[in-house]
Design an enzyme around this catalytic site. Structure first.
Site, PDB file in Angstrom:
ATOM      1  N   ASP A  71      42.597 -23.978  43.109  1.00  0.00           N
ATOM      2  CA  ASP A  71      43.058 -25.108  42.261  1.00  0.00           C
ATOM      3  C   ASP A  71      43.429 -26.390  43.017  1.00  0.00           C
ATOM      4  OD1 ASP A  71      42.784 -23.073  40.401  1.00  0.00           O
ATOM      5  OD2 ASP A  71      44.830 -23.170  39.633  1.00  0.00           O
ATOM      6  N   ASP A  84      41.339 -24.635  37.566  1.00  0.00           N
ATOM      7  CA  ASP A  84      42.107 -24.489  36.326  1.00  0.00           C
ATOM      8  C   ASP A  84      41.386 -25.342  35.279  1.00  0.00           C
ATOM      9  OD1 ASP A  84      44.559 -23.116  35.603  1.00  0.00           O
ATOM     10  OD2 ASP A  84      45.540 -25.061  35.357  1.00  0.00           O
ATOM     11  N   HIS A 125      41.374 -26.012  31.145  1.00  0.00           N
ATOM     12  CA  HIS A 125      41.984 -25.733  29.848  1.00  0.00           C
ATOM     13  C   HIS A 125      41.412 -26.601  28.725  1.00  0.00           C
ATOM     14  CE1 HIS A 125      44.979 -23.432  31.963  1.00  0.00           C
ATOM     15  NE2 HIS A 125      45.580 -24.472  32.500  1.00  0.00           N
ATOM     16  N   HIS A 131      45.355 -26.229  24.640  1.00  0.00           N
ATOM     17  CA  HIS A 131      45.741 -24.950  25.263  1.00  0.00           C
ATOM     18  C   HIS A 131      47.204 -24.613  24.958  1.00  0.00           C
ATOM     19  CE1 HIS A 131      46.228 -22.042  28.697  1.00  0.00           C
ATOM     20  NE2 HIS A 131      45.087 -21.667  28.170  1.00  0.00           N
ATOM     21  N   HIS A 177      47.472 -30.527  31.388  1.00  0.00           N
ATOM     22  CA  HIS A 177      46.872 -30.663  32.722  1.00  0.00           C
ATOM     23  C   HIS A 177      45.509 -29.982  32.747  1.00  0.00           C
ATOM     24  CE1 HIS A 177      48.649 -26.655  32.821  1.00  0.00           C
ATOM     25  NE2 HIS A 177      47.732 -26.357  33.727  1.00  0.00           N
ATOM     26  N   LYS A 191      39.083 -20.863  35.109  1.00  0.00           N
ATOM     27  CA  LYS A 191      40.036 -19.938  34.473  1.00  0.00           C
ATOM     28  C   LYS A 191      40.961 -20.721  33.560  1.00  0.00           C
ATOM     29  CE  LYS A 191      43.032 -20.348  38.466  1.00  0.00           C
ATOM     30  NZ  LYS A 191      44.131 -21.088  37.801  1.00  0.00           N
ATOM     31  N   CYS A 226      49.565 -20.107  40.913  1.00  0.00           N
ATOM     32  CA  CYS A 226      48.208 -19.559  40.992  1.00  0.00           C
ATOM     33  C   CYS A 226      47.908 -18.844  42.300  1.00  0.00           C
ATOM     34  CB  CYS A 226      47.196 -20.654  40.675  1.00  0.00           C
ATOM     35  SG  CYS A 226      47.307 -21.118  38.916  1.00  0.00           S
TER      36      CYS A 226
HETATM   37  C1  VGL Z   1      48.945 -23.757  37.968  1.00  0.00           C
HETATM   38  C2  VGL Z   1      50.613 -24.065  36.447  1.00  0.00           C
HETATM   39  C3  VGL Z   1      49.702 -24.174  35.421  1.00  0.00           C
HETATM   40  C4  VGL Z   1      48.551 -23.540  39.399  1.00  0.00           C
HETATM   41  C5  VGL Z   1      48.007 -23.841  36.958  1.00  0.00           C
HETATM   42  O1  VGL Z   1      47.395 -23.851  39.765  1.00  0.00           O
HETATM   43  O2  VGL Z   1      49.406 -23.052  40.165  1.00  0.00           O
HETATM   44  N1  VGL Z   1      50.245 -23.855  37.699  1.00  0.00           N
HETATM   45  N2  VGL Z   1      48.398 -24.054  35.684  1.00  0.00           N
HETATM   46 ZN    ZN Z   2      47.032 -24.472  34.136  1.00  0.00          ZN
END
Ligand code: VGL
Ligand code: ZN
Length: 201
Positions: A12, A50, A52, A56, A85, A110, A155
């Protein structure tokens, strides 16, 4: 060169997790250049993204009256509510422009199901819906993982613990991660990873 049974997993490294992004992690962009420098050492390189839908259910904006960073209950358990996000196709969901994405063998997305968040590169937050990464790594003969990226306590943590529980040897290069650190989540993540047998260096 690292052996063919070892993969580098880059978690990510996206604009929204870097300074100026919607869910900015302090120093998130500091790790881009050193990650780029590592890529050529690995024969198997997987990036996660990430990803969404705009509605979401991990977004506080979908829960009237809820503040970002508060908690809610989902059918699969407690869930942090985040600022919007990494919306599919947005600039925030794009990789940091300095990241050498051409080096990725596989990009695994994901969190694209509205009702389930997905921190881990292996399973969504219900701990049973697979992303497919395990099958990819198995068929490429990988049994060791080195993880870097964002965020250490979400993550990266979930990915590392799932991987260790699946039987991989896992090392997290902590200096190439950055944390959100919500209410002690970084310490909890360090303890959880160590308890699962993940090495941190
Ligand atoms: C993440 C919060 C929400 C991450 C992803 O990549 O750590 N944290 N979505
Ligand atoms: Zn996320």
């Amino acid at each position: 060169m690292r052996p063919a049974n070892e993969a580098l997993i880059v978690i990510d490294v996206q604009n929204d997790f870097c300074p100026g992004g919607a869910l900015a992690v302090a120093g998130g962009d500091d790790i881009v250049a050193p990650i780029n420098a590592l890529l050529d050492d690995y024969q198997v390189r997987v990036f996660t993204q990430d990803w969404h839908p705009a509605d979401h259910l991990s977004f506080a904006s979908e829960h009237p009256g809820a503040e970002p960073y508060s908690m809610t209950e989902m059918p699969y358990g407690p869930q942090v509510l985040w600022p919007d996000h990494c919306v599919i196709g947005s600039q925030g969901a794009a990789f940091h422009p300095g990241l050498r994405t051409d080096a990725a063998d596989l990009i695994i997305r994901k969190g694209f199901r509205r009702g389930i968040d997905s921190y881990s590169a292996f399973f969504e937050n219900d701990h049973e819906t697979p992303t497919g990464l395990e099958g990819y790594l198995r068929t490429r003969g990988v049994d060791r993982l080195v993880m870097v990226g964002l965020a250490t306590d979400f993550c990266v943590n979930y990915s590392a613990v799932d991987a260790a529980n699946l039987g991989y040897r896992v090392n997290v290069i902590e200096s190439l991660t950055r944390a959100i650190d919500l209410d002690g989540s970084l310490d909890a993540a360090r303890r959880g990873m160590a308890a699962a047998g993940v090495t941190l260096d």
